[in-house]
Design a protein around this motif. Sequence first.
Motif, PDB file in Angstrom:
ATOM      1  N   LYS A  10       0.811  -1.219   0.000  1.00  0.00           N
ATOM      2  CA  LYS A  10       0.000   0.000   0.000  1.00  0.00           C
ATOM      3  C   LYS A  10       0.850   1.278   0.000  1.00  0.00           C
ATOM      4  O   LYS A  10       0.323   2.360  -0.252  1.00  0.00           O
ATOM      5  N   TYR A  11       2.139   1.144   0.268  1.00  0.00           N
ATOM      6  CA  TYR A  11       3.009   2.315   0.278  1.00  0.00           C
ATOM      7  C   TYR A  11       3.616   2.594  -1.104  1.00  0.00           C
ATOM      8  O   TYR A  11       4.401   3.535  -1.254  1.00  0.00           O
ATOM      9  N   TYR A  12       3.250   1.776  -2.077  1.00  0.00           N
ATOM     10  CA  TYR A  12       3.780   1.919  -3.433  1.00  0.00           C
ATOM     11  C   TYR A  12       2.623   2.082  -4.417  1.00  0.00           C
ATOM     12  O   TYR A  12       1.462   1.833  -4.074  1.00  0.00           O
ATOM     13  N   PRO A  13       2.922   2.485  -5.641  1.00  0.00           N
ATOM     14  CA  PRO A  13       1.852   2.640  -6.639  1.00  0.00           C
ATOM     15  C   PRO A  13       1.163   1.315  -6.955  1.00  0.00           C
ATOM     16  O   PRO A  13       1.690   0.230  -6.696  1.00  0.00           O
ATOM     17  N   ALA A  14      -0.032   1.418  -7.518  1.00  0.00           N
ATOM     18  CA  ALA A  14      -0.778   0.234  -7.931  1.00  0.00           C
ATOM     19  C   ALA A  14       0.072  -0.597  -8.887  1.00  0.00           C
ATOM     20  O   ALA A  14       0.781  -0.068  -9.733  1.00  0.00           O
ATOM     21  N   GLY A  15      -0.005  -1.899  -8.746  1.00  0.00           N
ATOM     22  CA  GLY A  15       0.758  -2.802  -9.599  1.00  0.00           C
ATOM     23  C   GLY A  15       2.109  -3.192  -9.038  1.00  0.00           C
ATOM     24  O   GLY A  15       2.836  -3.986  -9.658  1.00  0.00           O
ATOM     25  N   TYR A  16       2.443  -2.664  -7.875  1.00  0.00           N
ATOM     26  CA  TYR A  16       3.747  -2.959  -7.265  1.00  0.00           C
ATOM     27  C   TYR A  16       3.914  -4.452  -6.998  1.00  0.00           C
ATOM     28  O   TYR A  16       4.918  -5.063  -7.379  1.00  0.00           O
ATOM     29  N   GLU A  17       2.924  -5.063  -6.358  1.00  0.00           N
ATOM     30  CA  GLU A  17       3.028  -6.483  -6.020  1.00  0.00           C
ATOM     31  C   GLU A  17       3.003  -7.350  -7.278  1.00  0.00           C
ATOM     32  O   GLU A  17       3.756  -8.324  -7.390  1.00  0.00           O
ATOM     33  N   GLU A  18       2.164  -6.976  -8.244  1.00  0.00           N
ATOM     34  CA  GLU A  18       2.115  -7.734  -9.496  1.00  0.00           C
ATOM     35  C   GLU A  18       3.448  -7.668 -10.229  1.00  0.00           C
ATOM     36  O   GLU A  18       3.915  -8.656 -10.807  1.00  0.00           O
ATOM     37  N   GLY A  19       4.071  -6.489 -10.185  1.00  0.00           N
ATOM     38  CA  GLY A  19       5.377  -6.315 -10.824  1.00  0.00           C
ATOM     39  C   GLY A  19       6.438  -7.204 -10.211  1.00  0.00           C
ATOM     40  O   GLY A  19       7.318  -7.726 -10.907  1.00  0.00           O
ATOM     41  N   PHE A  20       6.341  -7.407  -8.900  1.00  0.00           N
ATOM     42  CA  PHE A  20       7.296  -8.277  -8.206  1.00  0.00           C
ATOM     43  C   PHE A  20       7.220  -9.697  -8.750  1.00  0.00           C
ATOM     44  O   PHE A  20       8.238 -10.324  -9.063  1.00  0.00           O
ATOM     45  N   TYR A  21       6.005 -10.219  -8.879  1.00  0.00           N
ATOM     46  CA  TYR A  21       5.840 -11.617  -9.299  1.00  0.00           C
ATOM     47  C   TYR A  21       6.035 -11.815 -10.801  1.00  0.00           C
ATOM     48  O   TYR A  21       6.144 -12.958 -11.260  1.00  0.00           O
ATOM     49  N   LYS A  22       6.126 -10.737 -11.551  1.00  0.00           N
ATOM     50  CA  LYS A  22       6.415 -10.855 -12.974  1.00  0.00           C
ATOM     51  C   LYS A  22       7.905 -11.051 -13.239  1.00  0.00           C
ATOM     52  O   LYS A  22       8.304 -11.441 -14.338  1.00  0.00           O
ATOM     53  N   GLN A  23       8.739 -10.786 -12.237  1.00  0.00           N
ATOM     54  CA  GLN A  23      10.179 -10.950 -12.402  1.00  0.00           C
ATOM     55  C   GLN A  23      10.513 -12.439 -12.558  1.00  0.00           C
ATOM     56  O   GLN A  23       9.859 -13.298 -11.975  1.00  0.00           O
ATOM     57  N   LYS A  24      11.543 -12.746 -13.334  1.00  0.00           N
ATOM     58  CA  LYS A  24      11.787 -14.127 -13.741  1.00  0.00           C
ATOM     59  C   LYS A  24      12.599 -14.957 -12.746  1.00  0.00           C
ATOM     60  O   LYS A  24      12.630 -16.185 -12.843  1.00  0.00           O
ATOM     61  N   SER A  25      13.294 -14.316 -11.832  1.00  0.00           N
ATOM     62  CA  SER A  25      14.155 -15.067 -10.914  1.00  0.00           C
ATOM     63  C   SER A  25      14.189 -14.387  -9.553  1.00  0.00           C
ATOM     64  O   SER A  25      13.765 -13.235  -9.400  1.00  0.00           O
ATOM     65  N   THR A  26      14.709 -15.110  -8.565  1.00  0.00           N
ATOM     66  CA  THR A  26      14.877 -14.520  -7.233  1.00  0.00           C
ATOM     67  C   THR A  26      15.762 -13.291  -7.299  1.00  0.00           C
ATOM     68  O   THR A  26      15.478 -12.266  -6.663  1.00  0.00           O
ATOM     69  N   SER A  27      16.832 -13.381  -8.057  1.00  0.00           N
ATOM     70  CA  SER A  27      17.743 -12.248  -8.198  1.00  0.00           C
ATOM     71  C   SER A  27      17.019 -11.035  -8.768  1.00  0.00           C
ATOM     72  O   SER A  27      17.181  -9.908  -8.284  1.00  0.00           O
ATOM     73  N   ASP A  28      16.202 -11.248  -9.787  1.00  0.00           N
ATOM     74  CA  ASP A  28      15.447 -10.154 -10.395  1.00  0.00           C
ATOM     75  C   ASP A  28      14.428  -9.582  -9.410  1.00  0.00           C
ATOM     76  O   ASP A  28      14.209  -8.361  -9.366  1.00  0.00           O
ATOM     77  N   ARG A  29      13.810 -10.439  -8.606  1.00  0.00           N
ATOM     78  CA  ARG A  29      12.826  -9.961  -7.640  1.00  0.00           C
ATOM     79  C   ARG A  29      13.491  -9.149  -6.531  1.00  0.00           C
ATOM     80  O   ARG A  29      12.934  -8.139  -6.069  1.00  0.00           O
ATOM     81  N   MET A  30      14.672  -9.581  -6.110  1.00  0.00           N
ATOM     82  CA  MET A  30      15.414  -8.772  -5.144  1.00  0.00           C
ATOM     83  C   MET A  30      15.746  -7.406  -5.731  1.00  0.00           C
ATOM     84  O   MET A  30      15.556  -6.367  -5.076  1.00  0.00           O
ATOM     85  N   ASN A  31      16.250  -7.392  -6.939  1.00  0.00           N
ATOM     86  CA  ASN A  31      16.594  -6.132  -7.590  1.00  0.00           C
ATOM     87  C   ASN A  31      15.377  -5.224  -7.723  1.00  0.00           C
ATOM     88  O   ASN A  31      15.480  -4.000  -7.574  1.00  0.00           O
ATOM     89  N   TYR A  32      14.236  -5.823  -8.014  1.00  0.00           N
ATOM     90  CA  TYR A  32      12.994  -5.062  -8.153  1.00  0.00           C
ATOM     91  C   TYR A  32      12.643  -4.366  -6.838  1.00  0.00           C
ATOM     92  O   TYR A  32      12.334  -3.169  -6.809  1.00  0.00           O
ATOM     93  N   VAL A  33      12.673  -5.123  -5.737  1.00  0.00           N
ATOM     94  CA  VAL A  33      12.348  -4.558  -4.425  1.00  0.00           C
ATOM     95  C   VAL A  33      13.325  -3.446  -4.063  1.00  0.00           C
ATOM     96  O   VAL A  33      12.935  -2.353  -3.616  1.00  0.00           O
TER      97      VAL A  33
END
Length: 258
Positions: A128-151
């Motif tokens: 809720k502290y980020y724009p809409a689509g933040y959580e969806e964007g996290f799960y669209k990342q292809k790997s753990t490394s990419d998800r860490m970088n996203y966060v």
Amino acid sequence: MEKYKLLPYGISNYAQIKREGKYMVDKTKYLELMERAGNFLFFIRPRRFGKSLFLSMMGSYYDIEAKDKFDLLFGDTYVGSHPTTEHNEYQVLRLDFSITGGNIDELRENVYGYIDVTYGIFVSKYAKYYPAGYEEGFYKQKSTSDRMNYVHAMIKRYDVKAYLIIDEYDNFTNNVLNKHGESVYHAMTHAEGFYRELFKRFKPSFTRILMMGVSPVIMDDVTSGYNIATALTLEEHFNEMLGFSKEEVRQIIRYYNE
């Protein structure tokens, strides 16, 4: 007979202890000292000194989502009447590397799997502290490394105050060193070893970081990639931050004797 507080034996969840009204030695005065000591801190103590409980207490104190519980959790403590300006100002990510382990061939996969789940919980909690689509964007990342970088990128982009708390930073690496020898350990913690690279990722992404463990053995190996930490282990002001002093033990005995 007046009801007395039970000992929280085996419980390392600070909020649970406070909710259930169990006996608690107040160590909250050290929060202010740690804030003054620096933003990136490192502290080691032997096992059974209460490290996990202290870190749980820190998580409750700094978590922005626990702001409405401040009086319940800290009203009767030192910091309850002497709060710092930093309380309940952070998105808190807590990692506990005692949970990871397993077969040496699966170790990297297990560590990154644990990180993947923990980062996912973090994203869901603070979406809720980020724009809409933040959580969806996290799960669209292809790997753990990419998800860490996203966060990490979103934390920086939106100038978020984030606190990384790492418990048992050296747990499974100590086990690797004991069971599999120096060559395997060296491959994990030196050069492009995955554990060393992991700490390099943390360095630029969080406002504050605290690491705790039991041994200094891997400190130089890991922190050569994470070279911003201030070591508090031998600072006399923090001697009684974990464990019990003689006077604290006497207070416990007097409480139950009465």
